[in-house]
Design an enzyme around this catalytic site. Structure first.
Site, PDB file in Angstrom:
ATOM      1  N   LYS A  10      43.573  30.157  42.062  1.00 42.82           N
ATOM      2  CA  LYS A  10      42.438  30.390  42.184  1.00 42.82           C
ATOM      3  C   LYS A  10      41.383  29.183  42.289  1.00 42.82           C
ATOM      4  CE  LYS A  10      42.565  35.131  40.543  1.00 42.82           C
ATOM      5  NZ  LYS A  10      41.596  36.186  39.950  1.00 42.82           N
ATOM      6  N   TYR A  50      40.261  41.880  48.698  1.00 46.87           N
ATOM      7  CA  TYR A  50      39.988  42.539  47.547  1.00 46.87           C
ATOM      8  C   TYR A  50      39.419  43.800  47.734  1.00 46.87           C
ATOM      9  CZ  TYR A  50      41.509  38.668  44.203  1.00 46.87           C
ATOM     10  OH  TYR A  50      41.881  37.989  43.297  1.00 46.87           O
ATOM     11  N   ASN A 113      39.995  33.313  36.320  1.00 44.73           N
ATOM     12  CA  ASN A 113      41.159  33.718  35.564  1.00 44.73           C
ATOM     13  C   ASN A 113      42.407  32.776  36.139  1.00 44.73           C
ATOM     14  OD1 ASN A 113      41.711  35.303  37.221  1.00 44.73           O
ATOM     15  ND2 ASN A 113      42.102  37.293  36.067  1.00 44.73           N
ATOM     16  N   HIS A 116      46.225  35.062  40.457  1.00 41.35           N
ATOM     17  CA  HIS A 116      46.249  36.346  40.850  1.00 41.35           C
ATOM     18  C   HIS A 116      47.713  36.659  40.905  1.00 41.35           C
ATOM     19  CE1 HIS A 116      45.943  40.001  42.863  1.00 41.35           C
ATOM     20  NE2 HIS A 116      47.076  39.625  43.912  1.00 41.35           N
ATOM     21  N   GLU A 127      49.995  42.253  50.124  1.00 46.62           N
ATOM     22  CA  GLU A 127      49.278  40.981  50.088  1.00 46.62           C
ATOM     23  C   GLU A 127      50.243  39.811  50.699  1.00 46.62           C
ATOM     24  OE1 GLU A 127      47.348  42.492  45.782  1.00 46.62           O
ATOM     25  OE2 GLU A 127      48.955  40.848  45.671  1.00 46.62           O
TER      26      GLU A 127
HETATM   27  P1  CMP Z   1      42.947  39.303  39.838  1.00 43.39           P
HETATM   28  O1  CMP Z   1      44.611  39.689  39.353  1.00 43.39           O
HETATM   29  O2  CMP Z   1      43.005  38.571  40.943  1.00 43.39           O
HETATM   30  O3  CMP Z   1      42.604  40.832  40.471  1.00 43.39           O
HETATM   31  C1  CMP Z   1      41.268  41.240  40.740  1.00 43.39           C
HETATM   32  C2  CMP Z   1      40.396  40.184  39.903  1.00 43.39           C
HETATM   33  O4  CMP Z   1      38.961  40.765  39.598  1.00 43.39           O
HETATM   34  C3  CMP Z   1      40.815  39.943  38.534  1.00 43.39           C
HETATM   35  O5  CMP Z   1      41.808  38.990  38.825  1.00 43.39           O
HETATM   36  C4  CMP Z   1      39.666  39.004  37.859  1.00 43.39           C
HETATM   37  O6  CMP Z   1      39.565  37.889  38.276  1.00 43.39           O
HETATM   38  C5  CMP Z   1      38.490  39.865  38.652  1.00 43.39           C
HETATM   39  N1  CMP Z   1      37.928  40.804  37.531  1.00 43.39           N
HETATM   40  C6  CMP Z   1      38.378  41.876  36.952  1.00 43.39           C
HETATM   41  N2  CMP Z   1      37.608  42.395  35.980  1.00 43.39           N
HETATM   42  C7  CMP Z   1      36.310  41.659  36.249  1.00 43.39           C
HETATM   43  C8  CMP Z   1      35.088  41.874  35.534  1.00 43.39           C
HETATM   44  N3  CMP Z   1      34.806  42.664  34.360  1.00 43.39           N
HETATM   45  N4  CMP Z   1      34.299  40.763  35.847  1.00 43.39           N
HETATM   46  C9  CMP Z   1      34.496  39.637  36.853  1.00 43.39           C
HETATM   47  N5  CMP Z   1      35.653  39.611  37.504  1.00 43.39           N
HETATM   48  C10 CMP Z   1      36.606  40.639  37.107  1.00 43.39           C
END
Ligand code: CMP
Length: 138
Positions: A10, A50, A113, A116, A127
């Site tokens: 990311k 998403y 985070n 993904h 995806e």
């Molecule tokens: P990812 O695995 O990319 O899938 C969906 C993404 O949404 C997740 O990682 C996080 O980065 C994001 N995400 C999930 N929950 C939250 C939240 N409560 N607030 C902000 N971002 C979130």
């Protein structure tokens, strides 16, 4: 030949110069890189990727963040790829991610985070198709 999962490094992890270290961990864990590209997603493309989270309160923030800078997208191959990759990256929220996982080491927050990972074989396929044509896979 194993099955596949899909990952994105990311924007904040790319910006911080952590792509190489993350890819190192991925290859060291036995994943083969089938396809890879660096791309700056448009708001429309990030929103579409998403789409499943459209009704979630964090959707707007997620889309804005994911199109805020380039990402590295990749298809990874390994036996049991989806589950093994989720183990390697750790929990979505880095404060809950196990020691030694990619998110424990590189993620900044729940939203930022670092990586993904697909949550099922079906989504891995969807995806991967979203980002890569057949001729881009090796
Ligand atoms: P990812 O695995 O990319 O899938 C969906 C993404 O949404 C997740 O990682 C996080 O980065 C994001 N995400 C999930 N929950 C939250 C939240 N409560 N607030 C902000 N971002 C979130």
């Amino acid at each position: 030949m194993g099955n596949i999962t899909f990952t994105m490094i990311k924007p904040e992890a790319v910006e911080a110069g952590n792509s190489g270290a993350i890819l190192n961990k991925i290859e060291a864990a036995g994943f083969r890189i089938v396809a890879m590209k660096k791309v700056h997603l448009s708001e429309e493309r990030a929103g579409s990727f998403y789409e499943v989270h459209k009704e979630r309160p964090f959707y707007g923030e997620l889309v804005e963040y994911m199109c805020g800078g380039p990402i590295i997208a990749a298809i990874l191959e390994k036996e049991n790829a989806v589950l093994d990759f989720r183990t390697l990256i750790g929990a979505t929220n880095p404060s809950e991610a196990a020691e030694g996982t990619i998110r424990a080491e590189f993620a900044e927050s729940l939203a930022k985070n670092a990586v993904h990972g697909s949550d099922s074989d079906e989504n891995a396929s969807i995806e991967a198709d979203f980002h890569f044509s057949t001729s881009e896979r090796f």
